[in-house]
Design a protein around this motif. Structure first.
Motif, PDB file in Angstrom:
ATOM      1  N   TYR A  14       8.584  -1.994  -6.011  1.00 34.70           N
ATOM      2  CA  TYR A  14       9.543  -0.991  -5.550  1.00 34.70           C
ATOM      3  C   TYR A  14       8.921   0.015  -4.585  1.00 34.70           C
ATOM      4  CZ  TYR A  14      12.168  -2.609  -9.629  1.00 34.70           C
ATOM      5  OH  TYR A  14      12.824  -3.369 -10.553  1.00 34.70           O
ATOM      6  N   LEU A  15       7.577   0.129  -4.595  1.00 34.82           N
ATOM      7  CA  LEU A  15       6.895   1.202  -3.875  1.00 34.82           C
ATOM      8  C   LEU A  15       6.113   0.760  -2.650  1.00 34.82           C
ATOM      9  CD1 LEU A  15       5.553   3.078  -7.009  1.00 34.82           C
ATOM     10  CD2 LEU A  15       7.417   3.817  -5.513  1.00 34.82           C
ATOM     11  N   ALA A  16       6.013  -0.540  -2.402  1.00 37.95           N
ATOM     12  CA  ALA A  16       5.218  -1.037  -1.275  1.00 37.95           C
ATOM     13  C   ALA A  16       5.670  -0.380   0.028  1.00 37.95           C
ATOM     14  CB  ALA A  16       5.330  -2.548  -1.176  1.00 37.95           C
ATOM     15  N   GLY A  17       4.724   0.185   0.762  1.00 40.58           N
ATOM     16  CA  GLY A  17       5.024   0.818   2.039  1.00 40.58           C
ATOM     17  C   GLY A  17       5.454   2.271   1.949  1.00 40.58           C
ATOM     18  N   THR A  18       5.501   2.834   0.753  1.00 38.35           N
ATOM     19  CA  THR A  18       5.947   4.210   0.558  1.00 38.35           C
ATOM     20  C   THR A  18       4.905   5.204   1.071  1.00 38.35           C
ATOM     21  OG1 THR A  18       7.311   3.637  -1.342  1.00 38.35           O
ATOM     22  CG2 THR A  18       6.581   5.922  -1.215  1.00 38.35           C
ATOM     23  N   ILE A  33      -4.837  -0.579  -7.373  1.00 39.05           N
ATOM     24  CA  ILE A  33      -5.494   0.658  -6.944  1.00 39.05           C
ATOM     25  C   ILE A  33      -5.523   0.694  -5.419  1.00 39.05           C
ATOM     26  CG2 ILE A  33      -7.624   2.010  -7.019  1.00 39.05           C
ATOM     27  CD1 ILE A  33      -6.223   1.778  -9.738  1.00 39.05           C
ATOM     28  N   PHE A  34      -5.147   1.841  -4.869  1.00 38.98           N
ATOM     29  CA  PHE A  34      -5.171   2.064  -3.426  1.00 38.98           C
ATOM     30  C   PHE A  34      -5.883   3.379  -3.156  1.00 38.98           C
ATOM     31  CE2 PHE A  34      -1.273  -0.118  -4.548  1.00 38.98           C
ATOM     32  CZ  PHE A  34      -1.341  -1.242  -3.739  1.00 38.98           C
ATOM     33  N   VAL A  35      -6.590   3.437  -2.057  1.00 38.27           N
ATOM     34  CA  VAL A  35      -7.193   4.686  -1.614  1.00 38.27           C
ATOM     35  C   VAL A  35      -6.662   4.973  -0.221  1.00 38.27           C
ATOM     36  CG1 VAL A  35      -9.316   5.925  -1.082  1.00 38.27           C
ATOM     37  CG2 VAL A  35      -9.275   4.290  -2.972  1.00 38.27           C
ATOM     38  N   ASP A  36      -6.032   6.121  -0.061  1.00 42.84           N
ATOM     39  CA  ASP A  36      -5.553   6.540   1.241  1.00 42.84           C
ATOM     40  C   ASP A  36      -5.788   8.031   1.384  1.00 42.84           C
ATOM     41  OD1 ASP A  36      -4.080   5.817   3.769  1.00 42.84           O
ATOM     42  OD2 ASP A  36      -2.818   7.449   3.029  1.00 42.84           O
ATOM     43  N   ASN A  37      -6.341   8.425   2.509  1.00 42.29           N
ATOM     44  CA  ASN A  37      -6.566   9.840   2.792  1.00 42.29           C
ATOM     45  C   ASN A  37      -7.409  10.487   1.688  1.00 42.29           C
ATOM     46  OD1 ASN A  37      -6.387  12.059   4.406  1.00 42.29           O
ATOM     47  ND2 ASN A  37      -4.193  12.353   4.185  1.00 42.29           N
ATOM     48  N   GLY A  43       9.051  19.876  -2.753  1.00 43.64           N
ATOM     49  CA  GLY A  43       7.875  19.426  -3.477  1.00 43.64           C
ATOM     50  C   GLY A  43       7.439  18.075  -2.956  1.00 43.64           C
ATOM     51  N   PHE A  44       7.022  17.181  -3.849  1.00 42.14           N
ATOM     52  CA  PHE A  44       6.601  15.846  -3.423  1.00 42.14           C
ATOM     53  C   PHE A  44       7.822  15.019  -3.040  1.00 42.14           C
ATOM     54  CE2 PHE A  44       2.845  17.120  -5.825  1.00 42.14           C
ATOM     55  CZ  PHE A  44       1.860  16.814  -4.886  1.00 42.14           C
ATOM     56  N   VAL A  45       7.702  14.328  -1.920  1.00 40.20           N
ATOM     57  CA  VAL A  45       8.789  13.527  -1.376  1.00 40.20           C
ATOM     58  C   VAL A  45       8.271  12.111  -1.166  1.00 40.20           C
ATOM     59  CG1 VAL A  45      10.371  13.232   0.577  1.00 40.20           C
ATOM     60  CG2 VAL A  45       9.769  15.532  -0.208  1.00 40.20           C
ATOM     61  N   PHE A  46       9.034  11.128  -1.625  1.00 46.43           N
ATOM     62  CA  PHE A  46       8.688   9.717  -1.460  1.00 46.43           C
ATOM     63  C   PHE A  46       9.517   9.153  -0.312  1.00 46.43           C
ATOM     64  CE2 PHE A  46       7.709  10.743  -5.798  1.00 46.43           C
ATOM     65  CZ  PHE A  46       6.557  10.018  -6.085  1.00 46.43           C
ATOM     66  N   ASN A  47       8.869   8.786   0.776  1.00 43.59           N
ATOM     67  CA  ASN A  47       9.548   8.109   1.882  1.00 43.59           C
ATOM     68  C   ASN A  47       9.371   6.616   1.652  1.00 43.59           C
ATOM     69  OD1 ASN A  47      10.550  10.344   3.278  1.00 43.59           O
ATOM     70  ND2 ASN A  47       8.547  10.727   4.169  1.00 43.59           N
ATOM     71  N   ASN A  48      10.393   6.023   1.037  1.00 48.85           N
ATOM     72  CA  ASN A  48      10.317   4.650   0.567  1.00 48.85           C
ATOM     73  C   ASN A  48      11.173   3.737   1.451  1.00 48.85           C
ATOM     74  OD1 ASN A  48      10.430   2.247  -0.846  1.00 48.85           O
ATOM     75  ND2 ASN A  48      10.697   3.213  -2.834  1.00 48.85           N
ATOM     76  N   PRO A  49      10.529   2.830   2.223  1.00 49.25           N
ATOM     77  CA  PRO A  49      11.299   1.945   3.088  1.00 49.25           C
ATOM     78  C   PRO A  49      12.120   0.900   2.323  1.00 49.25           C
ATOM     79  CG  PRO A  49       9.000   1.277   3.069  1.00 49.25           C
ATOM     80  CD  PRO A  49       9.093   2.571   2.290  1.00 49.25           C
ATOM     81  N   ASN A  50      11.858   0.727   1.033  1.00 48.60           N
ATOM     82  CA  ASN A  50      12.585  -0.246   0.223  1.00 48.60           C
ATOM     83  C   ASN A  50      13.890   0.312  -0.338  1.00 48.60           C
ATOM     84  OD1 ASN A  50      10.361  -2.198   0.322  1.00 48.60           O
ATOM     85  ND2 ASN A  50       9.301  -0.664  -0.887  1.00 48.60           N
ATOM     86  N   MET A  87       0.833  -1.182   0.000  1.00 41.70           N
ATOM     87  CA  MET A  87       0.000   0.000   0.000  1.00 41.70           C
ATOM     88  C   MET A  87       0.875   1.242   0.000  1.00 41.70           C
ATOM     89  SD  MET A  87      -3.171   0.930   2.372  1.00 41.70           S
ATOM     90  CE  MET A  87      -4.232   2.172   1.757  1.00 41.70           C
ATOM     91  N   ILE A  88       0.387   2.276  -0.628  1.00 40.06           N
ATOM     92  CA  ILE A  88       1.057   3.574  -0.636  1.00 40.06           C
ATOM     93  C   ILE A  88       0.186   4.537   0.156  1.00 40.06           C
ATOM     94  CG2 ILE A  88       1.823   5.486  -2.073  1.00 40.06           C
ATOM     95  CD1 ILE A  88       2.341   3.413  -4.270  1.00 40.06           C
ATOM     96  N   LYS A  89       0.803   5.266   1.064  1.00 42.50           N
ATOM     97  CA  LYS A  89       0.063   6.201   1.907  1.00 42.50           C
ATOM     98  C   LYS A  89       0.302   7.635   1.430  1.00 42.50           C
ATOM     99  CE  LYS A  89      -0.294   3.401   6.016  1.00 42.50           C
ATOM    100  NZ  LYS A  89      -1.716   3.258   5.991  1.00 42.50           N
ATOM    101  N   VAL A  90      -0.665   8.509   1.737  1.00 44.01           N
ATOM    102  CA  VAL A  90      -0.597   9.917   1.349  1.00 44.01           C
ATOM    103  C   VAL A  90      -0.740  10.770   2.609  1.00 44.01           C
ATOM    104  CG1 VAL A  90      -1.667  11.740  -0.028  1.00 44.01           C
ATOM    105  CG2 VAL A  90      -1.645   9.392  -0.884  1.00 44.01           C
ATOM    106  N   SER A  91       0.248  11.624   2.874  1.00 44.33           N
ATOM    107  CA  SER A  91       0.182  12.496   4.052  1.00 44.33           C
ATOM    108  C   SER A  91      -0.868  13.586   3.832  1.00 44.33           C
ATOM    109  CB  SER A  91       1.547  13.133   4.321  1.00 44.33           C
ATOM    110  OG  SER A  91       1.819  14.128   3.345  1.00 44.33           O
ATOM    111  N   ASP A  92      -1.244  14.258   4.910  1.00 43.68           N
ATOM    112  CA  ASP A  92      -2.232  15.337   4.821  1.00 43.68           C
ATOM    113  C   ASP A  92      -1.743  16.487   3.944  1.00 43.68           C
ATOM    114  OD1 ASP A  92      -4.068  13.998   6.427  1.00 43.68           O
ATOM    115  OD2 ASP A  92      -3.389  14.987   8.267  1.00 43.68           O
ATOM    116  N   THR A  93      -0.453  16.846   4.066  1.00 45.13           N
ATOM    117  CA  THR A  93       0.071  17.952   3.253  1.00 45.13           C
ATOM    118  C   THR A  93       0.105  17.570   1.774  1.00 45.13           C
ATOM    119  OG1 THR A  93       2.327  17.227   3.752  1.00 45.13           O
ATOM    120  CG2 THR A  93       1.445  19.027   5.082  1.00 45.13           C
ATOM    121  N   ALA A  94       0.451  16.304   1.478  1.00 42.58           N
ATOM    122  CA  ALA A  94       0.453  15.851   0.079  1.00 42.58           C
ATOM    123  C   ALA A  94      -0.975  15.831  -0.468  1.00 42.58           C
ATOM    124  CB  ALA A  94       1.091  14.476  -0.038  1.00 42.58           C
ATOM    125  N   LYS A  95      -1.929  15.405   0.338  1.00 45.29           N
ATOM    126  CA  LYS A  95      -3.334  15.365  -0.089  1.00 45.29           C
ATOM    127  C   LYS A  95      -3.810  16.752  -0.527  1.00 45.29           C
ATOM    128  CE  LYS A  95      -7.994  14.834   1.702  1.00 45.29           C
ATOM    129  NZ  LYS A  95      -8.833  14.471   2.861  1.00 45.29           N
TER     130      LYS A  95
END
Length: 109
Positions: free
Chosen positions: A73-77, A56-60, A89-96, A1-9
């Motif tokens: 490559y993106l799981a958990g980002t 397809i994922f829905v977050d926030n 700008g947009f930042v990807f916090n990717n644990p992988n 799953m990919i999560k979206v922060s409040d500021t990114a939303k």
């Protein structure tokens, strides 16, 4: 799953509206492509259609489309947004990612 922060939303909704997209119905397409100083780079764009191979994922309240081959490559980002004078700008916090470049736009595993 990919999560979206409040500021990114908030930024995604503003940019989608500016570009004629609707965050309630359209997709944020997140992917990975070859390139960048660390070997792989992130790809982020808006899309009105779902691809055959998309996960397809829905977050926030943001719907994210990811091609299956990029998902590995993106799981958990977590997608975040850093604004202001020194913001990136947009930042990807990717644990992988085992290594990222200074600008944060590319990574390696």
């Amino acid at each position: 799953m990919i999560k979206v922060s409040d500021t990114a939303k908030k930024k995604i909704i503003d940019l989608m509206n500016d570009d004629g997209f609707d965050a309630a119905h359209d997709y944020v397409r997140v992917g990975v492509k070859s390139g960048g100083c660390s070997g792989l780079s992130y790809d982020l764009k808006f899309d009105k259609t779902k691809g055959e191979d998309d996960k397809i994922f829905v977050d926030n309240d943001i719907t994210i489309a990811v091609e299956k081959k990029s998902f590995l490559y993106l799981a958990g980002t977590i997608l975040e947004f850093s604004g202001g004078l020194n913001g990136k700008g947009f930042v990807f916090n990717n644990p992988n990612a085992s290594r990222t470049c200074g600008c944060g736009e590319s990574f390696s595993l």
